[in-house]
Motif scaffolding. Structure first.
Motif, mmCIF file in Angstrom:
data_model
loop_
_atom_site.group_PDB
_atom_site.id
_atom_site.type_symbol
_atom_site.label_atom_id
_atom_site.label_comp_id
_atom_site.label_asym_id
_atom_site.label_seq_id
_atom_site.Cartn_x
_atom_site.Cartn_y
_atom_site.Cartn_z
ATOM 1 N N GLU A 225 4.671 6.946 32.799
ATOM 2 C CA GLU A 225 4.877 8.258 33.400
ATOM 3 C C GLU A 225 5.873 8.157 34.546
ATOM 4 N N ARG A 228 5.347 9.844 40.412
ATOM 5 C CA ARG A 228 5.066 11.134 41.050
ATOM 6 C C ARG A 228 5.375 11.126 42.544
ATOM 7 N N GLU A 331 7.122 17.744 34.847
ATOM 8 C CA GLU A 331 5.707 17.455 34.583
ATOM 9 C C GLU A 331 5.040 16.865 35.812
ATOM 10 N N VAL A 336 0.925 17.711 35.514
ATOM 11 C CA VAL A 336 0.353 17.700 34.170
ATOM 12 C C VAL A 336 0.659 16.351 33.535
ATOM 13 N N ALA A 337 -0.051 16.046 32.456
ATOM 14 C CA ALA A 337 0.150 14.767 31.783
ATOM 15 C C ALA A 337 1.571 14.669 31.242
ATOM 16 N N SER A 339 4.527 14.050 28.796
ATOM 17 C CA SER A 339 4.677 14.143 27.347
ATOM 18 C C SER A 339 5.247 12.836 26.816
#
Length: 778
Positions: A225, A228, A331, A336-337, A339
């Protein structure tokens, strides 16, 4: 020919098709109609199957009678004109409510009866299934088989559908099936037949708006991911102090104070040091996602995922995503998770996909506005079909206001006046956020309305069916601006699911609404394309019905501030904020022309890059097809490694060696192509840095490196295949293929790469770097 028609023909834009030959065929078809009426159903089917390929008059007569018997609809002459335009390989422009679906079905049947396999390309699953099932009885009576493909169709269902004479499918699904075929390792796994005829619904949308959109087949990788940290950091930055956005809202840059704040937050690094270029890019992408991409404008969040919105349709853009870095940043912004991300195995643009078909034709309500592009990119001309009944819709001049607030007040007043009289109103907004904001304003004013946007698209059929009812107020995004059929008095259009829509209303109710002036269409602003404005207008005045339209605009609209930021208006302004000045109107029109010009240049530029990739892929596919369907791999490896080839043949036999050679060569061709695509993507991203620094043309520089790399690809694949062939082991009398290391992705998936709204990532990072140095040097 009447003088009026001659003048209209004279004034038509260059390239539009002369309809007189088609009109003569329609007249001949009418003369044959009595004889065709006397045929039994079986005789009519037999006559259709025995048609001479050049006998268009008989085709029209038989098709008209088949439609009357199976659908209860006798095609109008203008529908047959549309059919003939499609059969001649043109794009036909037909107004709303004029029966494009039936005209298209008759043309598809005609192409099929001429011996061609036809793909009717729609814009979504719903329309593909609806039209295939709705027109199914017509096709059956004409002796033509029909099938449809949707996103959930299985490989066997797809294979059966493509085996039919006519196949309805979303353009994206046809593209995805082509990409899967390009990676097939067994001829029995192929889905698509050879391309024949492409008949494209909403042709301007597919061929122009989505032409540059790449369809992608990706393979699973160990993707992490997005960090963040950058999203949180971007959220804490303050406009004016830490960053500044340009006037057009297309770029955002850190200020010196912002750079210092970021450097401190990241542990005191030098953000602009060469070794931190990846960090700088990540910060810039996160900042773009935070500042410039707006929820409920560019995307919505639904079911725990970021869903992009198709600007030209106002709908959720199924399967679409931005390039991985920007997608991950949004995202992370929305928490949110992430993709799935992965390696691109192959891709194709919609323009390249459609270009494969020897015969191309299409239908839409707005083609003339993009006649230049259809001619330039597809060699297609426009056949403008007159309406069955003259359009009597009253299109008022735009109402222009100085500020967005004044405009909104005027819109609410206009809606209130129409509603007080009972006249149905359709309000077309530019995005989801505006539709919801306007709905709240109407509610506060005591005006009940129904909202249709990407968030409640499941209710579309029911909402549209009521939009023409007495006193109805419908607030919608562009979802209601294309492909919807709003009937006066309410009621479901032909082909609609009766379980999802109310039954047609009485003629008395229709007359009641017609007496009030019919449906009033209100646009809350000009779109970036005049075609979208025309599509919205076209919801009123169908089939000679009364109706009206008016657009409201302001000098603070995004269209003006983005595409005409340097234009100003110093003329008079009325007390209610209204501006009635030629110069001010010119500003709005100029902004729209600039926006359309920008889109055209993006289309051209994208095609210049993708054209080279298309040519290179064509060469690789030619070799791949020889490998898949023949013995090329066996011959190549026998030539490169004759001794090893002889040893393996002696051990397991020639057939097994040939089969192993085929799989090895296919694997390395596919592997080298995926690596080449990654190289080209990186090259295109980075080419701007070098080109802008040296004052060079990025496209020329791209070709300078991409062409030699493409020429080396087949030889590199053969060399790798030979190395794998050398390492093959024989175990228990069999070639050990699992031990050969030919590991393909454990999973694949398809998606559409949405246009990066800000240009190259490296280009944006470069602009930010230059801006920073300029500020530091002051």
């Amino acid at each position: 020919m009447a003088l009026r028609d001659r003048l209209r023909r004279l004034l038509q834009r260059p390239g539009t098709v002369d309809l007189r030959p088609f009109q003569a065929v329609v007249a001949e078809a009418a003369a044959r109609e009595p004889d065709v009426r006397g045929l039994t159903d079986e005789a009519l089917t037999a006559a259709a199957r025995a048609l001479d390929p050049g006998d268009d008059a008989s085709l029209c007569a038989l098709g008209r009678e088949a439609a009357r018997r199976t659908l209860g609809e006798r095609p109008y002459d203008v529908q047959l004109l549309g059919t003939l335009g499609l059969l001649s390989g043109h794009v036909v422009e037909m107004a709303t409510g004029e029966g494009k679906t039936l005209a298209g079905a008759l043309a598809a049947a005609g192409h099929a009866l001429r011996g061609h396999r036809v793909h009717v390309m729609s814009v979504n699953d719903y329309l593909a299934r609806r039209d295939a099932e709705w027109m199914g009885p017509l096709y059956a009576m004409l002796g033509v088989s029909v099938g449809w493909v949707g996103q959930s169709s299985t490989p066997d269902e797809r294979r059966r559908a493509y085996a039919a004479d006519v196949t309805y499918a979303p353009v994206s699904e046809i593209g995805f099936d082509l990409l899967r075929d390009r990676l097939a390792t067994d001829p029995a796994d192929l889905l698509l037949p050879a391309p024949g005829v492409a008949l494209i619904d909403e042709a301007d949308s597919v061929l122009v708006d989505e032409a540059r959109v790449p369809l992608v087949l990706a393979g699973a990788t160990d993707a992490a991911e997005a960090d963040r940290t950058f999203a949180e950091l971007a959220r804490r930055l303050r406009p004016g102090l830490h960053y500044a956005a340009d006037d057009e809202g297309r770029n955002v840059q850190l200020t010196p104070a912002g750079a210092r704040a970021v450097e401190e937050a990241l542990g005191g690094i030098d953000l602009y040091a060469p070794e931190n270029l990846d960090t700088l890019t990540a910060v810039n992408v996160a900042l773009h996602a935070e500042v410039l991409l707006q929820r409920d404008v560019d995307y919505i969040v639904r079911d725990g995922a970021v869903k992009l919105i198709n600007a030209s349709r106002g709908r959720v853009a199924l399967l679409q995503r931005w390039p991985d870095g920007l997608q991950a940043a949004v995202e992370a912004k929305e928490a949110v998770a992430a993709s799935p991300s992965g390696e691109i195995l192959d891709s194709i643009t919609v323009q390249e996909l459609v270009g494969r078909y020897p015969v191309r034709c299409g239908m839409t309500g707005t083609a003339l506005a993009v006649a230049e592009q259809l001619r330039e990119f597809y060699d297609l001309e426009i056949a403008v079909i007159p309406p069955n009944r003259p359009c009597v819709r009253a299109d008022e001049p735009d109402r222009l206001y100085a500020t967005a607030a004044d405009k909104e007040v005027a819109i609410v007043d206009e809606i209130a006046a129409a509603h007080a009289a009972g006249r149905p109103v359709l309000v077309g907004t530019l995005d989801v956020a505006e539709s919801e904001r306007l709905a709240r304003c109407l509610e506060r004013s005591g005006l009940p309305c129904v909202v249709l946007n990407a968030k409640n698209d499941a209710e579309e059929a029911a909402i549209i069916a009521r939009a023409g009812a007495y006193g109805a107020i419908t607030v919608s995004t562009q979802m209601a601006g294309r492909g919807t059929d709003i009937r006066l008095g309410g009621g479901a259009p032909p082909g609609a699911d009766p379980s999802a829509s109310p039954p047609p209303v009485s003629e008395e109710e229709r007359e009641r609404v017609a007496a009030l002036g019919g449906l009033l269409v209100i646009g809350t602003g000009r779109h970036s394309s005049s075609r979208l404005d025309d599509q919205l207008r076209g919801r009123a005045g169908r089939q000679g019905d009364p109706g009206g339209s008016v657009f409201f605009a302001s000098l603070e609209d995004d269209l003006v501030t983005r595409y005409a930021p340097d234009e100003s208006h110093g003329g008079p302004v009325a007390p209610d904020g209204r501006v009635d000045d030629k110069n001010a109107r010119w500003i709005v029109a100029h902004a729209q022309r600039v926006a359309e010009g920008v889109d055209l240049e993006i289309h051209r530029n994208t095609w210049r890059y993708h054209h080279l990739i298309s040519l290179q892929r064509r060469e690789v596919l030619a070799e791949r097809d020889e490998v898949l369907h023949g013995d090329r791999a066996d011959r190549v490896l026998a030539e490169l490694r004759p001794e090893r080839h002889a040893e393996l043949v002696a051990a397991v036999g020639p057939e097994r060696v040939a089969a192993a050679a085929r799989q090895i060569m296919l694997f390395h061709l596919d592997r080298c192509w995926a690596e080449h695509l990654a190289f080209l993507a990186d090259l295109r991203e980075g080419i701007h840095l070098r080109s802008l620094g040296r004052g060079l043309d990025p496209l020329v520089e791209f070709h300078r490196e991409a062409v030699p790399a493409g020429k080396r690809l087949p030889e590199r694949a053969r060399e790798r295949a030979a190395e794998t062939f050398d390492a093959l082991a024989v175990v228990d009398g069999e070639i050990d293929m699992p031990g050969a290391g030919l590991v393909r992705p454990s999973a694949t998936w398809t998606y559409v790469v949405h246009d990066n709204p800000f240009g190259s990532l490296d280009e944006r990072a470069f602009r930010g770097l230059v801006a920073m140095f300029r500020r530091r040097s002051r």
